[in-house]
Structures are given as C-alpha cells and as structure tokens.
Design a protein around this motif. Structure first.
Motif, mmCIF file in Angstrom:
data_model
loop_
_atom_site.group_PDB
_atom_site.id
_atom_site.type_symbol
_atom_site.label_atom_id
_atom_site.label_comp_id
_atom_site.label_asym_id
_atom_site.label_seq_id
_atom_site.Cartn_x
_atom_site.Cartn_y
_atom_site.Cartn_z
ATOM 1 N N TYR A 97 0.649 -1.295 -0.001
ATOM 2 C CA TYR A 97 0.150 -0.029 -0.095
ATOM 3 C C TYR A 97 0.721 1.149 0.083
ATOM 4 O O TYR A 97 1.786 1.368 0.582
ATOM 5 C CB TYR A 97 -1.070 0.094 1.195
ATOM 6 C CG TYR A 97 -2.267 -0.770 0.988
ATOM 7 C CD1 TYR A 97 -3.305 -0.352 0.137
ATOM 8 C CD2 TYR A 97 -2.416 -1.963 1.605
ATOM 9 C CE1 TYR A 97 -4.320 -0.939 -0.090
ATOM 10 C CE2 TYR A 97 -3.583 -2.670 1.569
ATOM 11 C CZ TYR A 97 -4.405 -2.266 0.639
ATOM 12 O OH TYR A 97 -5.854 -2.915 0.552
ATOM 13 N N LEU A 101 -3.225 0.180 -3.601
ATOM 14 C CA LEU A 101 -2.353 -0.877 -3.461
ATOM 15 C C LEU A 101 -1.568 -0.992 -4.933
ATOM 16 O O LEU A 101 -2.097 -0.531 -5.842
ATOM 17 C CB LEU A 101 -3.268 -2.262 -3.676
ATOM 18 C CG LEU A 101 -2.746 -3.624 -3.464
ATOM 19 C CD1 LEU A 101 -2.085 -3.723 -2.092
ATOM 20 C CD2 LEU A 101 -3.675 -4.812 -3.649
ATOM 21 N N GLY A 157 -3.650 -7.212 -0.454
ATOM 22 C CA GLY A 157 -4.496 -6.157 0.125
ATOM 23 C C GLY A 157 -5.144 -6.907 1.306
ATOM 24 O O GLY A 157 -5.606 -6.150 2.242
#
Length: 311
Positions: A151, A156, A308
């Motif tokens: 991130y 992302l 993520g």
C-alpha cells in the motif's frame, strides 16, 4: 557514487513519512537493495522490475559495500535460561532450523495465493533509546514468486517480483549444496547480463543477502527452506550468535555474517527455530560517536487469497 545512483534509480519517490525510517532500511536494503521505497507505515514494496530485475545484483554489490559499515551486537551467553534451547554451533543451528521447516504443519498454498507479511523496523542510536524510531510496513508476495504488492498513499501498488522462482528451487533433487548452487548460478547469470562485476565469483555477502531475502520474503516449500538452513553454515564467514535482539524486543539465536568490521544477523526463535527478524548495528566511529542500531521483527506472516487482504 555510480553504485549509489544505480541503487536509487528504480525506486518510487520517498515521502516524508518514509524519511523517518530511512536509516532502518539500510539493513533491509542489504537483503534487497533494488527495493522500491515508499511510505514506511503503509508498507511500500521493495522489489525491482522483472523476476531478476535489471541491475538487481549490481545494486546488491553496491549495498554489500555498505555492509562493511555494520557490526552486530556482541554475543551474549545464554546462561541457564530454560526458555532458550542450547545450540552448540552454527551447524547445529542449521540442523535445528531445517528440522523446524520440515515439520511445519501448514498446508502448501495454492499457486494463486499470496504471502502476507508485516514487519516492524527500528532505527536508533546505541545508548540513546530516546532517539529510537519505529515504523511498520506490509508486503504481499505471490506464491509463484512473480509479483509483489504494497500500500502506498492508500492505493495497492504492484511490481514484478525480483525473487527467484520457488518452483525452480524445488526441482528435485533438493539438497543444501544444490539449492545454494542454483542461487549462485542465478546471481552470476544476472551479473553476466548486467554489471559484470563478479568475475564469476559470488561473495559471501551477496549470497547471504539473497538467501536472507528468500527466507524472509518468499513462500518456499519446506524442503527448500530446510536446504537453505542446512546450507548456510557452509558459507564462508557464517557463524552463530546467541541472544540477539530484534525490533520488538524478542531475542533469538542468529546466523551471522562476519566481514571486515561487520556483522549482519538473521535471527531465529531460540525454541521453535522459526524466523524472528534481523539485527545490525553500525560500528562506533573512531571519534567516539555512538553507532546506529537497525533492527527488524516479523510480526505477522500468513497465506492469503489475494493482495491487500490480511487474513
């Protein structure tokens, strides 16, 4: 200076947040100098372009020179601490760590899954805890070794991974000498196609950096991880160091690379012999100034279905 420019060439712009952890990333760069630098708190990725990104090992050669500025903490005897299993030497440490890897009960991940890791980094000054600075960052690496993610500014980000293909390392027969030889061959192949600075010989510092990166950042089959641990004691300069701290205060037993005035340590839990983090300390200067301490600690590591996700 050209080496330092090449070291920085493929990195994203560093934010102000990242500056606070810049020195802590020296140790990380020793493992992975082509790393992309981003906000430390958000876990910016540290991989170069391509599976063996352009100039990857050339940049590692430049960073290996920085290893000469680093010295590890002095070995401390374990005494009668019952929570730490006694280890006679580096060969036994390799065997204990290999046994832990072989007995890992976790099921093998699917090829489409990702390894999620969260790491604490600490940067400070010897004898001056008020100057310690901490940062955490997260990374996702695909199980097939081809992509990484992190991130940055809430988004992302993705890059092709520079980590070796774990499937290549798992091709039978899997032996300590064979796995080490494959890693060395990959380093030399990249050097021949890039900087051409190794002259057909892989220095222990670069080989240790590559193995360190694989163990800390990449999912590996248990037999490959075990082979790496058994192979580490055979690398020139690798020794065992006891009671070595990592960034979150835990202490362990370490594979340490001793070079000219330097020690860089890969730290394992003293009971389970699983990876804890890394430890390096800058040598005090001749004018008496305190050296900087750079530590990491792996806080989380698990297989997830997609980048993520944290569980």
């Amino acid at each position: 200076m050209n080496g330092l420019k090449e070291f920085r060439r493929n990195t994203p712009a560093m934010t102000g947040d990242a500056a606070a952890a810049a020195r802590a990333r020296l140790m990380t760069a020793i493992r992975e100098p082509e790393a992309a630098r981003g906000p430390a708190a958000s876990g910016a990725g540290r991989f170069g372009a391509g599976r063996f990104g352009a100039g990857r090992f050339g940049r590692r050669i430049a960073v290996a020179a920085a290893l000469a500025l680093v010295v590890g903490v002095a070995a401390v005897t374990l005494g009668d601490r019952p929570d730490m299993a006694p280890v006679a030497g580096v060969a036994e440490l390799g065997e204990r760590a290999a046994g832990a890897a072989e007995n890992d009960p976790a099921p093998a991940p699917r090829p489409t899954q990702w390894l999620y890791t969260k790491e604490l980094q600490m940067d400070g000054v010897e004898g001056d805890p008020d100057r310690d600075r901490n940062a955490t960052w997260e990374r996702w690496t695909s199980v097939d070794g081809r992509r990484s993610a992190w991130y940055q500014d809430g988004r992302l980000m993705f890059q092709d991974s520079a980590v070796m293909d774990p499937a290549e390392l798992a091709e039978p027969p899997v032996t300590p000498a064979g796995v080490i030889a494959r890693i060395e061959a990959a380093i030399l192949d990249e050097d021949r196609r890039g900087p051409g600075e190794l002259n057909g010989h892989v220095p222990p510092q670069i080989l240790f950096m590559e193995i360190n990166q694989l163990i800390t950042d990449q999912w590996l089959a248990p037999e490959v991880r075990a082979a790496l641990f058994r192979g580490l004691p055979a690398i020139k300069g690798i020794t065992m160091t006891r009671d070595v701290p990592v960034a979150d205060g835990r202490r362990g037993v370490a594979f340490s690379l001793i070079g000219p005035g330097a020690r860089n340590s890969l730290v394992l839990d003293p009971r389970s012999f699983r990876y804890l983090g890394t430890n390096s300390t800058q040598l005090q200067t001749g004018d008496g100034k305190a050296g900087t301490v750079n530590l990491t600690a792996q806080l989380e590591a698990r297989i997830v279905d997609q980048p993520g996700r944290r569980s």
